[in-house]
Scaffold this motif. Structure first.
Motif, PDB file in Angstrom:
ATOM      1  N   ALA A 121       1.350  -1.207  -0.130  1.00 43.19           N
ATOM      2  CA  ALA A 121      -0.314   0.302   0.139  1.00 43.19           C
ATOM      3  C   ALA A 121       1.148   1.038  -0.398  1.00 43.19           C
ATOM      4  CB  ALA A 121      -0.606  -0.209   1.096  1.00 43.19           C
ATOM      5  N   ASP A 122       0.901   2.191  -0.769  1.00 44.79           N
ATOM      6  CA  ASP A 122       1.234   3.697  -1.001  1.00 44.79           C
ATOM      7  C   ASP A 122       0.725   4.244  -0.093  1.00 44.79           C
ATOM      8  OD1 ASP A 122      -0.932   4.736  -1.468  1.00 44.79           O
ATOM      9  OD2 ASP A 122      -0.354   5.207  -2.999  1.00 44.79           O
ATOM     10  N   ARG A 123       1.724   5.554   0.593  1.00 47.17           N
ATOM     11  CA  ARG A 123       1.446   5.691   1.460  1.00 47.17           C
ATOM     12  C   ARG A 123      -0.153   6.814   2.217  1.00 47.17           C
ATOM     13  NH1 ARG A 123       6.643   8.600  -0.294  1.00 47.17           N
ATOM     14  NH2 ARG A 123       5.583  10.044  -1.251  1.00 47.17           N
ATOM     15  N   ASP A 124      -1.005   7.113   1.332  1.00 42.76           N
ATOM     16  CA  ASP A 124      -2.345   7.215   1.745  1.00 42.76           C
ATOM     17  C   ASP A 124      -3.411   5.515   1.701  1.00 42.76           C
ATOM     18  OD1 ASP A 124      -1.746  10.110   1.709  1.00 42.76           O
ATOM     19  OD2 ASP A 124      -1.603  10.446  -0.615  1.00 42.76           O
ATOM     20  N   GLY A 125      -2.736   4.649   1.680  1.00 45.77           N
ATOM     21  CA  GLY A 125      -3.357   3.761   1.709  1.00 45.77           C
ATOM     22  C   GLY A 125      -4.019   3.304   0.662  1.00 45.77           C
ATOM     23  N   ALA A 126      -3.735   3.579  -1.011  1.00 43.72           N
ATOM     24  CA  ALA A 126      -3.916   2.313  -2.108  1.00 43.72           C
ATOM     25  C   ALA A 126      -2.774   0.979  -2.310  1.00 43.72           C
ATOM     26  CB  ALA A 126      -3.938   3.475  -3.347  1.00 43.72           C
ATOM     27  N   VAL A 127      -3.440   0.470  -2.400  1.00 45.85           N
ATOM     28  CA  VAL A 127      -3.487  -1.472  -2.551  1.00 45.85           C
ATOM     29  C   VAL A 127      -3.169  -1.871  -4.317  1.00 45.85           C
ATOM     30  CG1 VAL A 127      -4.131  -3.424  -1.774  1.00 45.85           C
ATOM     31  CG2 VAL A 127      -4.769  -1.885  -0.299  1.00 45.85           C
ATOM     32  N   PHE A 128      -1.879  -2.334  -4.020  1.00 49.93           N
ATOM     33  CA  PHE A 128      -1.370  -2.356  -4.786  1.00 49.93           C
ATOM     34  C   PHE A 128      -0.501  -3.714  -5.661  1.00 49.93           C
ATOM     35  CE2 PHE A 128       1.965   0.088  -3.876  1.00 49.93           C
ATOM     36  CZ  PHE A 128       3.176   0.249  -4.204  1.00 49.93           C
ATOM     37  N   GLY A 129       0.132  -4.622  -6.208  1.00 46.59           N
ATOM     38  CA  GLY A 129       0.926  -5.752  -6.372  1.00 46.59           C
ATOM     39  C   GLY A 129       1.729  -5.162  -7.183  1.00 46.59           C
ATOM     40  N   ILE A 130       2.791  -6.299  -6.971  1.00 44.01           N
ATOM     41  CA  ILE A 130       4.081  -5.527  -8.028  1.00 44.01           C
ATOM     42  C   ILE A 130       4.343  -7.735  -8.512  1.00 44.01           C
ATOM     43  CG2 ILE A 130       5.119  -4.112  -7.170  1.00 44.01           C
ATOM     44  CD1 ILE A 130       6.991  -5.893  -5.150  1.00 44.01           C
ATOM     45  N   TRP A 131       5.329  -7.642  -9.167  1.00 45.00           N
ATOM     46  CA  TRP A 131       5.799  -8.969  -9.990  1.00 45.00           C
ATOM     47  C   TRP A 131       6.694  -8.829 -10.744  1.00 45.00           C
ATOM     48  CZ3 TRP A 131       4.474 -13.709 -10.376  1.00 45.00           C
ATOM     49  CH2 TRP A 131       4.449 -14.924 -10.492  1.00 45.00           C
ATOM     50  N   GLU A 132       7.603  -9.978 -10.234  1.00 50.78           N
ATOM     51  CA  GLU A 132       8.560  -9.735 -10.953  1.00 50.78           C
ATOM     52  C   GLU A 132       8.924 -11.553 -11.680  1.00 50.78           C
ATOM     53  OE1 GLU A 132      13.707 -10.623  -9.722  1.00 50.78           O
ATOM     54  OE2 GLU A 132      12.099  -9.749  -8.198  1.00 50.78           O
ATOM     55  N   GLY A 133       9.676 -11.418 -12.573  1.00 55.15           N
ATOM     56  CA  GLY A 133       9.459 -12.638 -13.258  1.00 55.15           C
ATOM     57  C   GLY A 133       8.137 -13.099 -14.572  1.00 55.15           C
ATOM     58  N   GLU A 134       8.276 -14.143 -15.006  1.00 55.48           N
ATOM     59  CA  GLU A 134       7.236 -13.876 -16.451  1.00 55.48           C
ATOM     60  C   GLU A 134       5.903 -13.549 -16.358  1.00 55.48           C
ATOM     61  OE1 GLU A 134       7.638 -18.056 -17.913  1.00 55.48           O
ATOM     62  OE2 GLU A 134       9.572 -18.102 -18.484  1.00 55.48           O
ATOM     63  N   LEU A 135       5.746 -12.877 -17.435  1.00 59.11           N
ATOM     64  CA  LEU A 135       4.023 -12.617 -17.480  1.00 59.11           C
ATOM     65  C   LEU A 135       3.178 -13.657 -17.426  1.00 59.11           C
ATOM     66  CD1 LEU A 135       4.477  -9.258 -18.800  1.00 59.11           C
ATOM     67  CD2 LEU A 135       5.016  -9.410 -16.616  1.00 59.11           C
ATOM     68  N   VAL A 136       1.931 -13.192 -17.208  1.00 56.79           N
ATOM     69  CA  VAL A 136       1.476 -14.745 -17.818  1.00 56.79           C
ATOM     70  C   VAL A 136       0.938 -14.397 -19.249  1.00 56.79           C
ATOM     71  CG1 VAL A 136      -1.508 -15.370 -18.069  1.00 56.79           C
ATOM     72  CG2 VAL A 136      -0.072 -14.343 -15.662  1.00 56.79           C
ATOM     73  N   THR A 137       1.128 -13.372 -19.582  1.00 56.07           N
ATOM     74  CA  THR A 137       1.248 -13.583 -21.014  1.00 56.07           C
ATOM     75  C   THR A 137       2.148 -12.451 -21.615  1.00 56.07           C
ATOM     76  OG1 THR A 137       0.330 -13.542 -23.712  1.00 56.07           O
ATOM     77  CG2 THR A 137      -0.709 -12.379 -22.196  1.00 56.07           C
ATOM     78  N   GLY A 138       2.367 -12.423 -22.933  1.00 57.80           N
ATOM     79  CA  GLY A 138       2.713 -11.341 -23.952  1.00 57.80           C
ATOM     80  C   GLY A 138       2.392  -9.761 -23.415  1.00 57.80           C
ATOM     81  N   TRP A 139       3.013  -8.892 -22.519  1.00 55.71           N
ATOM     82  CA  TRP A 139       2.496  -7.591 -22.232  1.00 55.71           C
ATOM     83  C   TRP A 139       1.501  -6.969 -23.668  1.00 55.71           C
ATOM     84  CZ3 TRP A 139       2.662  -2.568 -23.558  1.00 55.71           C
ATOM     85  CH2 TRP A 139       2.230  -1.777 -22.834  1.00 55.71           C
ATOM     86  N   GLU A 140       1.855  -7.250 -24.694  1.00 49.12           N
ATOM     87  CA  GLU A 140       0.950  -6.676 -25.493  1.00 49.12           C
ATOM     88  C   GLU A 140       0.022  -7.228 -26.392  1.00 49.12           C
ATOM     89  OE1 GLU A 140       3.120  -5.604 -29.188  1.00 49.12           O
ATOM     90  OE2 GLU A 140       4.120  -3.625 -28.391  1.00 49.12           O
ATOM     91  N   LYS A 141       0.088  -8.763 -25.633  1.00 46.91           N
ATOM     92  CA  LYS A 141      -1.349  -9.649 -26.126  1.00 46.91           C
ATOM     93  C   LYS A 141      -1.912  -9.221 -24.866  1.00 46.91           C
ATOM     94  CE  LYS A 141      -1.372 -14.351 -27.284  1.00 46.91           C
ATOM     95  NZ  LYS A 141      -0.748 -15.696 -27.502  1.00 46.91           N
ATOM     96  N   TRP A 142      -1.886  -9.796 -23.999  1.00 46.35           N
ATOM     97  CA  TRP A 142      -2.488  -8.577 -22.295  1.00 46.35           C
ATOM     98  C   TRP A 142      -3.305  -7.609 -23.077  1.00 46.35           C
ATOM     99  CZ3 TRP A 142      -1.774  -5.413 -18.215  1.00 46.35           C
ATOM    100  CH2 TRP A 142      -2.912  -5.734 -17.501  1.00 46.35           C
ATOM    101  N   ARG A 143      -2.359  -6.510 -23.255  1.00 45.03           N
ATOM    102  CA  ARG A 143      -3.290  -5.377 -23.244  1.00 45.03           C
ATOM    103  C   ARG A 143      -4.485  -5.834 -24.321  1.00 45.03           C
ATOM    104  NH1 ARG A 143      -3.183  -1.534 -20.195  1.00 45.03           N
ATOM    105  NH2 ARG A 143      -3.521  -0.170 -22.173  1.00 45.03           N
TER     106      ARG A 143
END
Length: 267
Positions: A121-143
């Motif tokens: 969570a950032d300083r104001d409490g907004a929740v987010f995640g981070i991911w390091e490694g292979e993506l579920v699928t290619g980024w452009e394909k996901w988009r």
């Protein structure tokens, strides 16, 4: 595993290639079957079980994984919500930077081969995640399969952008990193020239209404926003707001998780 842990099920592109960009969205629910029916009706998603077990389902569009949903028995006082995940080249470093800059870490980094995930969570409490490694699928394909747009409503857009830039490496010299700039009183994030997120000022940290607290909100591009709104109402969801002057509607699913549908751009 809950939905705030990023999921990978045979990816083909590393998070190093799109540092700081949104790369996945995930959701928690009390009832997997009900939420699957809801999002199938509203967004046309198909579903399958992957390597993470029966309690985590992958939503797909034309065979391309676009989102993950996991079942949890209880969330306590925490609301069910969509969580965006951002690509990083070093999960440990990102978590450390978040802590050093006033954020908090709820989970991780945890290993989910072929990568690692954390929930912050950032300083104001907004929740987010981070991911390091292979993506579920290619980024452009996901988009392309389910173009999702991330929007942060927070207390101060400039301060928030500085936090995320330092944690996620925005505007760094690393190859593949995102670019952030101030436009029209908002911070705009671009990856490979494409706008992928915006940060707006004005949220109130202690507001009793969760709709105006600092939070990330996921926007999904659809062909017919009104049809999505009707389907949401027919399947236990709600219509929360309609944008003035543009085809955009804020909806919630049966658990109260908010998301936005907007008209897919022509062409």
């Amino acid at each position: 595993m809950n939905s705030q842990s990023a999921a990978v099920d045979g990816g083909t592109l590393s998070s190093h290639a799109v540092i700081g960009a949104p790369c996945w969205v995930s959701l928690t629910t009390r009832d997997l079957e009900a939420v699957q029916s809801f999002y199938t009706a509203v967004l046309g998603w198909q579903w399958r079980v992957g390597k993470l077990g029966d309690r985590y389902r992958f939503a797909s569009v034309d065979g391309v994984p676009v989102a993950g949903v996991s079942a949890v028995r209880s969330m306590g006082d925490t609301a069910f919500a969509w969580t965006p995940f951002f690509a990083t080249d070093d999960a440990d470093r990102a978590v450390s930077r978040g802590y050093e800059r006033g954020g908090t870490t709820a989970l991780g980094p945890i290993s989910f081969p072929p990568g690692r995930a954390a929930l912050l969570a950032d300083r104001d409490g907004a929740v987010f995640g981070i991911w390091e490694g292979e993506l579920v699928t290619g980024w452009e394909k996901w988009r392309a399969a389910a173009p999702a747009f991330m929007e942060l409503h927070t207390r101060n857009a400039f301060d928030a952008a500085m936090f995320y830039a330092e944690v996620l490496g925005w505007a760094s010299e690393a190859e593949g990193c995102c670019e952030a700039c101030y436009e029209d009183e908002s911070v705009v994030l671009r990856s490979e020239g494409e706008v992928v997120a915006r940060i707006h000022s004005g949220a109130v940290e202690s507001a009793p209404d969760p709709a105006i607290r600092p939070r990330w909100q996921i926007h999904f591009a659809v062909e017919d926003v009104e049809a999505c709104a009707r389907a949401a109402l027919d399947h236990g969801g709600s219509v929360l707001a309609r944008a003035a002057g543009r085809p955009e509607i804020t909806l919630s699913d049966p658990d109260g998780a908010r998301f936005v549908v907007y008209a897919r751009p022509a062409g």
